[in-house]
Design a protein around this motif. Structure first.
Motif, PDB file in Angstrom:
ATOM      1  N   GLU A  81       3.453  -2.689  -4.963  1.00 51.03           N
ATOM      2  CA  GLU A  81       3.182  -1.842  -4.245  1.00 51.03           C
ATOM      3  C   GLU A  81       3.823  -1.912  -2.657  1.00 51.03           C
ATOM      4  N   SER A  96       4.043  -2.438   1.392  1.00 51.31           N
ATOM      5  CA  SER A  96       2.941  -1.764   2.080  1.00 51.31           C
ATOM      6  C   SER A  96       3.764  -0.783   3.313  1.00 51.31           C
ATOM      7  N   SER A  97       3.250   0.331   4.031  1.00 45.82           N
ATOM      8  CA  SER A  97       4.143   0.709   4.489  1.00 45.82           C
ATOM      9  C   SER A  97       4.764   0.229   6.071  1.00 45.82           C
ATOM     10  N   HIS A  98       4.067  -1.022   6.189  1.00 46.11           N
ATOM     11  CA  HIS A  98       4.351  -1.366   7.183  1.00 46.11           C
ATOM     12  C   HIS A  98       5.355  -2.748   7.037  1.00 46.11           C
ATOM     13  N   ASP A  99       5.153  -2.930   5.713  1.00 42.04           N
ATOM     14  CA  ASP A  99       6.684  -4.003   5.243  1.00 42.04           C
ATOM     15  C   ASP A  99       7.999  -2.921   5.151  1.00 42.04           C
TER      16      ASP A  99
END
Length: 69
Positions: free
Chosen positions: A28, A30-33
């Motif tokens: 999964e 990350s939202s950062h990526d």
């Protein structure tokens, strides 16, 4: 089917962006990526109008078919 591995020219002014944070990856992202990839895509369209996406998960055959059109 394997994802497309088209290599854009190294002298191209078109930015290359890794789309794997949005593709079906085994782990999964990350939202950062995802935000970082989205920012790069946004900037590419604003500054150049085009972008090369890598690791997008679209089969090579389908990409080639699109270019044939």
């Amino acid at each position: 089917m394997s994802p497309s591995k088209i290599t854009p020219p190294s002298t191209s002014p078109i930015p290359v962006v890794d789309f794997s944070p949005f593709a079906n990856a085994p782990s999964e992202p990350s939202s950062h990526d995802q935000k970082a990839a989205a920012a790069k895509i946004h900037e590419a369209f604003r500054s150049v109008g085009f972008v090369y996406l890598t690791n997008h998960g679209v089969p090579k055959e389908k990409v080639e078919e699109c270019f044939m059109w």
